[in-house]
Motif scaffolding. Structure first.
Motif, short mmCIF file in Angstrom:
data_model
loop_
_atom_site.label_atom_id
_atom_site.label_comp_id
_atom_site.label_asym_id
_atom_site.label_seq_id
_atom_site.Cartn_x
_atom_site.Cartn_y
_atom_site.Cartn_z
N THR A 668 33.98 -29.71 26.73
CA THR A 668 33.32 -29.03 27.85
C THR A 668 31.91 -28.63 27.44
N GLU A 669 31.11 -28.26 28.44
CA GLU A 669 29.78 -27.72 28.16
C GLU A 669 29.87 -26.24 27.84
N LEU A 670 28.96 -25.79 26.98
CA LEU A 670 28.89 -24.38 26.62
C LEU A 670 27.48 -23.86 26.91
N PRO A 671 27.35 -22.70 27.52
CA PRO A 671 26.02 -22.13 27.76
C PRO A 671 25.36 -21.70 26.44
N ARG A 672 24.12 -22.14 26.25
CA ARG A 672 23.35 -21.75 25.07
C ARG A 672 22.02 -21.15 25.51
N ALA A 673 21.62 -20.07 24.84
CA ALA A 673 20.37 -19.39 25.18
C ALA A 673 19.32 -19.61 24.11
N TYR A 674 18.10 -19.85 24.55
CA TYR A 674 16.93 -19.85 23.68
C TYR A 674 16.05 -18.67 24.13
N ILE A 675 15.73 -17.81 23.19
CA ILE A 675 15.00 -16.59 23.54
C ILE A 675 13.75 -16.44 22.68
N VAL A 676 12.75 -15.77 23.27
CA VAL A 676 11.54 -15.39 22.54
C VAL A 676 11.65 -13.89 22.28
N PRO A 677 11.87 -13.47 21.02
CA PRO A 677 12.03 -12.03 20.74
C PRO A 677 10.74 -11.25 20.98
N GLN A 678 10.90 -10.02 21.38
CA GLN A 678 9.76 -9.13 21.56
C GLN A 678 9.13 -8.80 20.21
N ASP A 679 9.97 -8.62 19.21
CA ASP A 679 9.53 -8.29 17.85
C ASP A 679 9.56 -9.56 17.00
N GLY A 708 27.72 -21.23 23.44
CA GLY A 708 26.90 -22.20 22.72
C GLY A 708 25.93 -21.54 21.76
N GLY A 709 25.94 -20.20 21.72
CA GLY A 709 25.09 -19.48 20.78
C GLY A 709 23.77 -19.04 21.36
N VAL A 710 23.06 -18.25 20.57
CA VAL A 710 21.71 -17.77 20.91
C VAL A 710 20.76 -18.18 19.80
N HIS A 711 19.65 -18.79 20.17
CA HIS A 711 18.66 -19.26 19.19
C HIS A 711 17.29 -18.71 19.57
N THR A 712 16.50 -18.41 18.57
CA THR A 712 15.13 -17.96 18.82
C THR A 712 14.18 -19.14 18.85
N ILE A 713 13.09 -18.97 19.58
CA ILE A 713 12.10 -20.03 19.75
C ILE A 713 10.74 -19.39 19.94
N ASP A 714 9.67 -20.09 19.55
CA ASP A 714 8.32 -19.53 19.66
C ASP A 714 7.90 -19.32 21.11
N VAL A 715 8.17 -20.31 21.95
CA VAL A 715 7.76 -20.25 23.35
C VAL A 715 8.72 -21.11 24.17
N ILE A 716 9.02 -20.65 25.37
CA ILE A 716 9.87 -21.43 26.28
C ILE A 716 9.00 -22.50 26.93
N PRO A 717 9.36 -23.78 26.81
CA PRO A 717 8.53 -24.83 27.44
C PRO A 717 8.60 -24.73 28.96
N LYS A 718 7.42 -24.66 29.59
CA LYS A 718 7.36 -24.51 31.04
C LYS A 718 6.23 -25.36 31.61
N THR A 719 6.36 -25.67 32.89
CA THR A 719 5.27 -26.31 33.62
C THR A 719 4.24 -25.25 33.97
N PRO A 720 3.04 -25.66 34.42
CA PRO A 720 2.03 -24.65 34.80
C PRO A 720 2.49 -23.70 35.90
#
Length: 743
Positions: A668-679, A708-720
Motif C-alpha cells: 500500500t501507499e504510505l503518507p510521507r512528509a517533507y518539512i522545512v524546519p523553522q530552526d 512513510g516518515g518525516v524528512h527535512t528538506i532545504d526548500v519545498i519545490p514549487k511553481t511560481p
C-alpha cells in the motif's frame, strides 16, 4: 432609493427571518454608542425663553476611551452579528428608537467653544458610519439575490413536478436539478448540475482590445499604472496610444498579424501592458513566458507556440537567440525579430521603443466580432506539476467573458479610490486577468512591482497607501511569518485576494491575528484552463468560511463526480471531482488534442482534477484534495493538503509537503512528509522528525498517520504560483531507498 435608513429596506414576506437577523444587527450596533463628542449647547438660564432655535439641554455622554468605536464593520462581522443568538426584535426596536432619540438637533449643535479636534473626530465617525451602511447594503443585496434565486428555483421545481404528474401519474417527482442525459459512458445516467446563483450576464463577442481600450478611452487621463521603484506613471490614454503605435510598427516593419505568435518574456513593469495590448491589437497571439525559465522550458514553449517574434527582458535575449538559432533562424532574422522588452537593449538588438510608429496601419486594431471572438488571444503554459507544461489556448471571448463575470457577480468589492499592488506576475493567468486586465477595466491605480520581496511589498504598501492586492499562498506565508508590518506602515491594507494554489485556514487565521482582523483574506479558485476565475468567496464569508473557495461566478455550472462516475449531493461532506462548464473554459491545449480530449467531456465540462465538496445552503465550494495527488492507504483516500495544513500549524515547521510512497511489505501507499524546519539546527535531526510524526499522529485519523516518515528538506519545490511540484519529491523519495515512490 436606499437612503441609508435600515428601517426603509423591505424584503418579501418570506424574508421575515432575515428581518429578525437585521434587527439583531441593529441591537449589536446600538450597544456601541457613537463617541460622545458633546456638541450640545449650554443649558439656557431660567430667564432665557426657550424657542425653536434654542437647543434643549442634553444629558452629558461619556466619551469612548478607545479607538475601536471608529472601526469599520466589514461584511464578515455583519454576518456574524446576524447569526448572534440572544437578541430579540423588541430589544432591537428599543435600541433603535433610543439612538434616534439621542440624535436630535441639539446633539449635533455646536457648543461654545468647540475645538477642531472634536470636529475632526465627529467627521471621522460619520464617515465610518456611512461605510457601515454601505457594507450593510452590499450584504443585504447579496442576500436578496440568494433569496430570489431560491424562490425562482422553488417555483421551477414545483412546475416541473406538476408537469411530471400530468405526463405520468405513476412517476415520482424528480429531484431538484436532476436530469437524464447522455454522458461519456455508453449508458445513460443521472446527472446533478449545480448552477450559479447569479443570473447570466450578456457577454459581448468582441476583441479583448476593444473591450478594455475602446476609442472613448483615448482621452481618459486616469493613472492606471505606477512603477513602484521609479514612480513613473501611465494613464489609460497613454497606454492605448503607445500600444497602437507599437502595433503599427509590428505590422509595418514585420507584418505581424493574425496567425503569428509573439513571445513576451519579461518581469512586471508599466511597459508590460503596452507590449501585451500591442500584440493583441495586431491580431497575433501573445505567448506569455516566465522569465525564470531555463533552456528546457523556454525551448519547449518557443517550439510549441511556433514563435515568430520575441519581446524579451535584456537578460533573456541571449537565451532566446540561442534557441531560435537552434530552430534554424538566421543571424539577421534573430537580430531583427528579437527585441528588448525595455528601453535598454544589449549590443545589436533593438528596443521596443524603436518600433513605435505613428503611421496608421489598416486592420489595427484587429476586430474579432461575432464568431471571430473565439480566436486565440493568449497562450499561457500550465505549471507542469505532473509533466511537460501544456500551452492553454485562451480566446478573446474567454477573457472578455471572465472579466464580465467578475463584474456581474460582484467578485471584487472595489471603489475608484482603491489602490492595487500588482505583485503577481503578469505572465501567469491569475496576474494577467485578476490584476492587469480586471483592475485596468475598473480604472483602479495599480502599483507595479517587478518581482516579489517582502521588503519591497511592505514599502510599496506604505508609500502608495495600497488598499488591496492579489497574492499566492507563499506570499501570504511570508507575510504571516515575518514582522513586515513593524517595519512599514500597512494600516491602509484592507483586502488580500488569494488564489492559484490551496491555502490553509490556519494561515488565513494567522494573518487575521497579525493585523487585528483589519485585513480580510478572500479566497478564490480558478485554473489556467478557465481564464482563470470560476469561484470567489464573498467578503461576508471571509472569516467564517476561510477554507472555502466561494461561489461560482455567473454563466457557470458545475458537477461533482465521484470515482464511480456518479454525481454527489451538496451536503457539505460528500466529495467528488469538480467539473466546470462556462464561457471562460479554454478552447483547448495547443497542439495536444489528446490531452484536450482527456480533460473535456462531450457536453463541454472541463475536468479540473480537484476534489471538492459543496454546501447547498450557502452555495459555497471547498477544495479538499487533488485527484492525481490523493494517497491510497489500504484503499482509503488521504488528501496531502489536509496533512500539510496540520504540519504548517506546528510552530517549528516553516513549510511542508506530503506525498505517497509505496511499501512492498504492506502492499500500500504510505503518507510521507517533507518539512522545512523553522530552526536550522533541526535539519537532518531524526529526533525532531520523530517528534513531528508523533505530534501529527495525535491529531489525525489512524489512516492519515505519517507512516512513510518525516524528512527535512532545504526548500519545498514549487511553481511560481505556489503549487507544490510533487514529482520532484517522488524522485527524491526514490533516491532515498526507503520504499519506492509512486511516479
Amino acid at each position: 432609493m436606499y437612503d441609508g435608513n435600515l428601517s426603509a429596506l423591505s424584503l418579501s414576506s418570506e424574508s421575515s427571518g432575515w428581518r429578525e437577523k437585521l434587527n439583531m444587527l441593529k441591537q449589536r450596533r446600538e450597544a456601541k454608542p457613537a463617541p460622545v463628542l458633546q456638541f450640545s449647547a449650554p443649558t439656557p438660564s431660567p430667564s432665557q425663553p426657550t424657542s425653536m432655535h434654542t437647543p434643549l439641554p442634553q444629558t452629558p455622554q461619556t466619551p469612548s476611551d478607545t479607538a475601536k468605536d471608529y472601526a469599520r464593520i466589514d461584511e464578515a462581522s455583519l454576518i456574524e452579528s446576524y447569526q448572534k443568538p440572544g437578541h430579540t426584535a423588541s430589544a432591537s426596536r428599543n435600541s433603535h428608537s433610543s439612538r434616534h432619540k439621542a440624535a436630535t438637533s441639539s446633539t449635533f449643535s455646536m457648543r461654545a467653544p468647540i475645538t477642531s479636534r472634536e470636529c475632526l473626530q465627529r467627521a471621522t465617525f460619520l464617515k465610518e458610519r456611512a461605510h457601515d451602511y454601505l457594507q450593510e447594503s452590499r450584504a443585504l443585496l447579496d442576500r436578496a439575490s440568494v433569496m430570489a434565486y431560491q424562490e425562482a428555483e422553488h417555483s421551477h421545481d414545483k412546475a416541473r413536478r406538476r408537469e411530471d404528474q400530468f405526463s405520468d401519474p405513476n412517476t415520482a417527482a424528480k429531484a431538484h436539478f436532476h436530469f437524464t442525459l447522455d454522458c461519456d459512458s455508453p449508458y445513460r445516467q443521472q446527472m446533478t448540475v449545480i448552477k450559479s446563483i447569479f443570473s447570466d450576464a450578456d457577454i459581448p463577442k468582441i476583441s479583448l482590445f476593444d473591450h478594455i481600450l475602446p476609442q472613448e478611452q483615448s482621452k481618459n487621463s486616469s493613472v492606471v499604472y505606477v512603477d513602484a521603484q521609479t514612480g513613473r506613471c501611465l494613464t489609460i490614454s497613454e497606454l492605448r496610444r503607445d500600444a497602437l503605435r507599437l502595433a503599427y510598427g509590428l505590422r509595418k516593419y514585420h507584418n505581424i498579424g493574425r496567425g503569428d505568435s509573439v513571445l513576451i518574456v519579461n518581469h512586471n513593469s508599466i511597459t508590460y501592458p503596452v507590449l501585451f495590448f500591442a500584440v493583441i491589437a495586431t491580431g497575433a497571439t501573445a505567448s506569455l513566458a516566465n522569465p525564470a525559465n531555463k533552456h528546457l522550458e523556454m525551448s519547449h514553449q518557443i517550439k510549441d507556440s511556433d514563435i515568430s517574434f520575441v519581446f524579451a527582458n535584456p537578460d533573456k535575449i541571449e537565451l532566446c537567440s540561442i534557441i531560435l538559432r537552434e530552430r534554424g533562424w538566421s543571424e539577421n532574422r534573430v537580430s531583427d525579430r528579437v527585441v528588448s522588452a525595455t528601453e535598454n537593449s544589449p549590443r545589436s538588438f533593438k528596443s521596443y521603443a524603436q518600433l513605435l510608429c505613428n503611421d496608421l496601419q489598416k486592420g489595427v486594431p484587429e476586430t474579432f466580432a461575432g464568431e471571430d471572438a473565439h480566436s486565440v488571444a493568449v497562450t499561457c503554459y500550465s505549471s507542469g506539476t505532473t509533466g511537460v507544461a501544456k500551452g492553454v489556448m485562451t480566446t478573446h471571448y474567454n477573457l472578455v467573458a471572465n472579466l464580465t463575470q467578475l463584474d456581474w457577480s460582484r467578485a471584487y468589492s472595489t471603489q475608484k479610490s482603491d489602490v492595487v499592488l500588482a505583485v503577481l506576475p503578469y505572465y501567469h493567468i491569475f496576474g494577467l486577468t485578476s490584476l492587469l486586465l480586471n483592475f485596468l477595466k475598473r480604472e483602479n491605480m495599480s502599483v507595479v512591482l517587478p518581482r516579489f520581496s517582502l521588503e519591497a511589498f511592505g514599502a510599496a504598501v506604505e508609500k502608495y497607501r495600497v488598499t488591496l492586492t492579489a497574492v499566492v499562498p507563499p506570499i501570504l506565508h511570508s507575510i504571516a511569518k515575518e514582522d513586515v508590518e513593524r517595519r512599514h506602515g500597512m494600516s491602509s491594507l484592507k483586502i488580500l485576494n488569494v488564489g492559484a494554489a490551496p491555502v490553509s485556514p490556519k494561515l488565513i487565521e494567522q494573518i487575521g491575528e497579525k493585523f487585528n482582523s483589519s485585513v480580510l483574506v478572500s479566497n478564490g479558485y480558478g485554473l489556467t484552463e478557465t481564464s482563470p476565475v470560476t469561484h470567489k468567496l464573498p467578503l461576508e464569508y471571509a472569516r467564517s468560511h476561510s477554507g472555502y473557495i466561494g461561489r461560482m461566478l455567473s454563466n457557470t455550472t458545475a458537477r461533482l463526480v465521484d470515482e464511480n462516475g456518479k454525481d454527489v449531493p451538496g451536503d457539505n461532506k460528500s466529495s467528488g471531482e469538480l467539473w466546470i462548464k462556462g464561457p471562460q473554459v479554454m478552447r483547448g491545449y495547443l497542439n495536444n488534442p489528446q490531452a484536450t480530449a482527456q480533460c473535456m467531456t462531450s457536453d463541454g465540462y472541463f475536468k479540473t482534477g480537484d476534489i471538492a465538496i459543496y454546501d447547498d445552503q450557502t452555495f459555497l465550494f471547498k477544495i479538499v484534495g487533488r485527484l492525481k495527488e490523493m494517497i491510497k492507504y489500504k484503499g482509503i483516500q488521504v488528501a496531502p493538503s489536509s496533512l500539510e495544513a496540520v504540519l504548517l500549524s506546528h510552530p517549528q515547521v516553516n513549510d511542508a509537503a506530503v506525498i505517497g510512497v509505496y511499501d512492498d511489505r504492506q502492499v500500500t501507499e504510505l503518507p510521507r512528509a517533507y518539512i522545512v524546519p523553522q530552526d536550522a539546527a533541526n535539519f537532518d535531526n531524526q529526533v525532531f522528525c520523530n517528534e513531528i510524526e508523533a505530534w501529527v499522529a495525535d491529531i489525525v485519523a489512524n489512516y492519515s498517520k505519517l507512516r512513510g516518515g518525516v524528512h527535512t528538506i532545504d526548500v519545498i519545490p514549487k511553481t511560481p504560483s505556489g503549487k507544490i511540484v510533487r514529482r520532484h519529491l517522488h524522485m527524491l523519495a526514490a533516491q532515498q531507498h526507503i520504499g519506492l515512490a509512486k511516479l
